[in-house]
Design a protein around this motif. Structure first.
Motif, PDB file in Angstrom:
ATOM      1  N   TYR A 174      -2.257   8.352 -10.268  1.00 54.13           N
ATOM      2  CA  TYR A 174      -3.137   6.973 -10.299  1.00 54.13           C
ATOM      3  C   TYR A 174      -2.394   6.332 -10.444  1.00 54.13           C
ATOM      4  CZ  TYR A 174      -7.924   8.872  -8.963  1.00 54.13           C
ATOM      5  OH  TYR A 174      -8.888   9.516  -9.044  1.00 54.13           O
ATOM      6  N   GLN A 175      -1.191   6.055 -11.402  1.00 51.56           N
ATOM      7  CA  GLN A 175      -0.178   5.032 -10.917  1.00 51.56           C
ATOM      8  C   GLN A 175       0.793   5.178 -10.367  1.00 51.56           C
ATOM      9  OE1 GLN A 175       0.261   2.592 -13.663  1.00 51.56           O
ATOM     10  NE2 GLN A 175      -0.764   3.237 -14.992  1.00 51.56           N
ATOM     11  N   GLN A 176       1.626   6.777  -9.421  1.00 55.02           N
ATOM     12  CA  GLN A 176       1.472   6.303  -8.083  1.00 55.02           C
ATOM     13  C   GLN A 176       1.244   5.919  -7.361  1.00 55.02           C
ATOM     14  OE1 GLN A 176       3.380  10.529  -8.318  1.00 55.02           O
ATOM     15  NE2 GLN A 176       4.439  10.095  -9.955  1.00 55.02           N
ATOM     16  N   VAL A 177       0.331   6.729  -7.016  1.00 55.71           N
ATOM     17  CA  VAL A 177       0.044   5.786  -5.373  1.00 55.71           C
ATOM     18  C   VAL A 177      -0.623   4.091  -5.854  1.00 55.71           C
ATOM     19  CG1 VAL A 177      -2.550   5.888  -4.084  1.00 55.71           C
ATOM     20  CG2 VAL A 177      -1.839   7.465  -4.807  1.00 55.71           C
ATOM     21  N   GLY A 178      -0.823   4.082  -7.338  1.00 53.28           N
ATOM     22  CA  GLY A 178      -0.912   2.492  -7.517  1.00 53.28           C
ATOM     23  C   GLY A 178       0.018   1.594  -7.187  1.00 53.28           C
ATOM     24  N   ARG A 179       1.431   1.573  -6.419  1.00 52.85           N
ATOM     25  CA  ARG A 179       3.013   1.241  -6.554  1.00 52.85           C
ATOM     26  C   ARG A 179       2.493   0.672  -4.677  1.00 52.85           C
ATOM     27  NH1 ARG A 179       3.058   0.473 -10.887  1.00 52.85           N
ATOM     28  NH2 ARG A 179       1.158   1.811 -11.177  1.00 52.85           N
ATOM     29  N   LEU A 180       1.412   1.886  -4.265  1.00 51.13           N
ATOM     30  CA  LEU A 180       1.545   1.363  -3.088  1.00 51.13           C
ATOM     31  C   LEU A 180       0.142   0.510  -2.935  1.00 51.13           C
ATOM     32  CD1 LEU A 180       3.602   2.688  -0.870  1.00 51.13           C
ATOM     33  CD2 LEU A 180       3.368   4.140  -2.875  1.00 51.13           C
ATOM     34  N   LEU A 181      -0.633  -0.186  -3.838  1.00 49.85           N
ATOM     35  CA  LEU A 181      -1.673  -0.699  -3.642  1.00 49.85           C
ATOM     36  C   LEU A 181      -1.126  -2.310  -3.607  1.00 49.85           C
ATOM     37  CD1 LEU A 181      -4.075   1.408  -5.978  1.00 49.85           C
ATOM     38  CD2 LEU A 181      -4.517   0.674  -3.623  1.00 49.85           C
ATOM     39  N   ARG A 182      -0.554  -2.874  -3.684  1.00 45.20           N
ATOM     40  CA  ARG A 182      -0.008  -4.361  -3.672  1.00 45.20           C
ATOM     41  C   ARG A 182       0.194  -4.894  -2.629  1.00 45.20           C
ATOM     42  NH1 ARG A 182       0.556  -1.178  -9.144  1.00 45.20           N
ATOM     43  NH2 ARG A 182       1.730  -3.087 -10.431  1.00 45.20           N
ATOM     44  N   ILE A 183      -0.743  -6.029  -2.131  1.00 45.80           N
ATOM     45  CA  ILE A 183      -0.633  -6.493  -1.474  1.00 45.80           C
ATOM     46  C   ILE A 183       0.762  -7.696  -0.962  1.00 45.80           C
ATOM     47  CG2 ILE A 183      -2.453  -6.982  -1.126  1.00 45.80           C
ATOM     48  CD1 ILE A 183      -3.043 -10.503  -1.834  1.00 45.80           C
ATOM     49  N   SER A 184       1.292  -7.878   0.124  1.00 40.64           N
ATOM     50  CA  SER A 184       2.857  -7.819   0.735  1.00 40.64           C
ATOM     51  C   SER A 184       1.952  -8.902   2.054  1.00 40.64           C
ATOM     52  CB  SER A 184       3.474  -7.400   0.573  1.00 40.64           C
ATOM     53  OG  SER A 184       4.580  -8.280   0.664  1.00 40.64           O
ATOM     54  N   PRO A 185       1.690 -10.371   2.119  1.00 39.65           N
ATOM     55  CA  PRO A 185       1.356 -10.978   4.087  1.00 39.65           C
ATOM     56  C   PRO A 185       2.401 -11.207   4.109  1.00 39.65           C
ATOM     57  CG  PRO A 185      -0.854 -11.362   1.563  1.00 39.65           C
ATOM     58  CD  PRO A 185       0.592 -10.595   0.727  1.00 39.65           C
TER      59      PRO A 185
END
Length: 374
Positions: A174-185
């Protein structure tokens, strides 16, 4: 503070702590706009990396055995090909088995014309920060790593994560997948994308499917990890996964696992499947509402057709704008009023029913323009 209250091994956080304060679950944070929506791609069932000969050490797969299973030219080349097919040009991080695996992956990307680099434990801090800045700026497209960017790394613009290291650790997964969960408008990021060659999604699940957080203890079932087993194809005896010769019939497992390099296919979390089904129901309902109106049938006919299709009733707020859209004209309102009045006369409905149905289509304060005298 942690995003993953899970730990490998017998002892868990609940064995040492008493009070637990939880944030909203990932799916709720996605709905609130604090986390990015996700897309997932994984290997088809039956095409996973063969881990039957990989031992478990301290609760997770042995790194040396993983290297033999994962750091193979055909697998490295395949993930590069799948990246070009599914996510070309997107900022990417790769989670690898060891430093040499990370180098092999980066070299394969560079050979295909993609700007790539490696970061590992020996990379000086100043150089690491420069690599992170280059990735954020888009000058570097692929950054590979072993145990450096799995936890604590925060570059919101990264859109793709390559899961190349099988693990039994839910926390690491989940930590690894979490790297991609950040938003960046700012960079136009619309979602995070996972390309899972390691089979971790099938083994450990999706963040969106977390129903609640709790404080796990050693007494809680399922908190400890066990060594994987396999079954002898000759005598059916179960043995530990790392055993190479069956103690009963002396069957010998192949040293070299059979590698399949099928295309990655999109996989869905339970939450995303629910969202897809809900969207399907929503679109079916609105289409049926329009058809019911065109044919002059009663509005309740739509609900009946919907129930026969899905086994439940539609949500009331789906009616709003379903027939005439978001900007109905005054003529649309008069036409719908007349339709409802005629329906009420045929079925013995009251004027209160007519107004309620009218409000469901046009909104609460919409009825006065066409029902009250000027």
């Amino acid at each position: 503070m942690t995003a993953t209250p899970y730990r490998l091994g017998r002892e868990q956080l609940g064995d040492h702590m008493q009070t637990f304060v939880a944030s909203p679950i990932p799916a709720e944070l996605q709905r609130m706009g604090y986390l990015a929506p996700m897309q997932y791609y994984g290997v088809p069932s039956g095409s996973e990396i063969n881990l039957s000969e990989v031992r478990t050490v301290a609760g997770d797969y042995d790194e040396r055995d993983l290297k033999n299973a994962c750091d193979r030219p055909e697998l490295v080349q395949r993930i590069v090909e799948e990246w070009h097919r599914l996510t070309p040009g997107k900022r990417t991080i790769a989670f690898c088995v060891d430093v040499e695996h990370a180098r092999h992956v980066a070299e394969a990307f560079k050979a295909s014309g993609v700007a790539a680099a490696v970061v590992d434990g020996s990379t000086p801090i100043k150089e690491r920060h420069q690599l992170y800045q280059d990735l954020g700026a888009g000058w570097l497209l692929v950054l590979t790593s072993c145990n450096v960017i799995s936890i604590g790394f925060d570059e919101p613009s990264v859109e793709v994560g390559l899961l190349l290291r099988p693990t039994q650790s839910r926390a690491l997964h989940y930590q690894q997948v979490g790297r991609l969960l950040r938003i960046s408008p700012v960079t136009g990021k619309t979602c995070g994308i996972i390309l899972d060659q390691a089979g971790n999604l099938r083994r450990l699940g999706f963040p969106e499917d977390i129903k609640e957080y709790h404080l796990p203890t050693s007494k809680e079932p399922g908190t400890t990890e066990t060594t994987p087993t396999k079954q002898c194809p000759h005598c059916n005896r179960l043995v530990w996964g790392f055993v190479m010769t069956c103690p009963s019939c002396r069957y010998v497992w192949e040293t070299e696992p059979q590698i399949r390099t099928d295309d990655l296919v999109e996989v869905y979390s339970e939450e995303l499947l629910r969202q897809i089904e809900r969207r399907k129901m929503y679109e079916f309902f609105r289409t049926q509402r329009q058809k019911t109106f065109r044919e002059g049938s009663a509005p309740n006919w739509t609900k009946r057709v919907f129930y026969e299709q899905f086994g439940c009733l539609p949500e009331t707020d789906w009616c709003l704008g379903s027939i005439f859209g978001d900007t109905p004209s005054l003529e649309d309102k008069y036409a719908y009023r007349d339709y409802l009045i005629q329906t009420a006369q045929r079925h013995g409905k009251s004027i209160a029913w007519v107004i309620e149905e009218f409000q469901q289509e046009f909104g609460f304060d919409s009825w006065q323009d066409v029902f009250l005298p000027n």
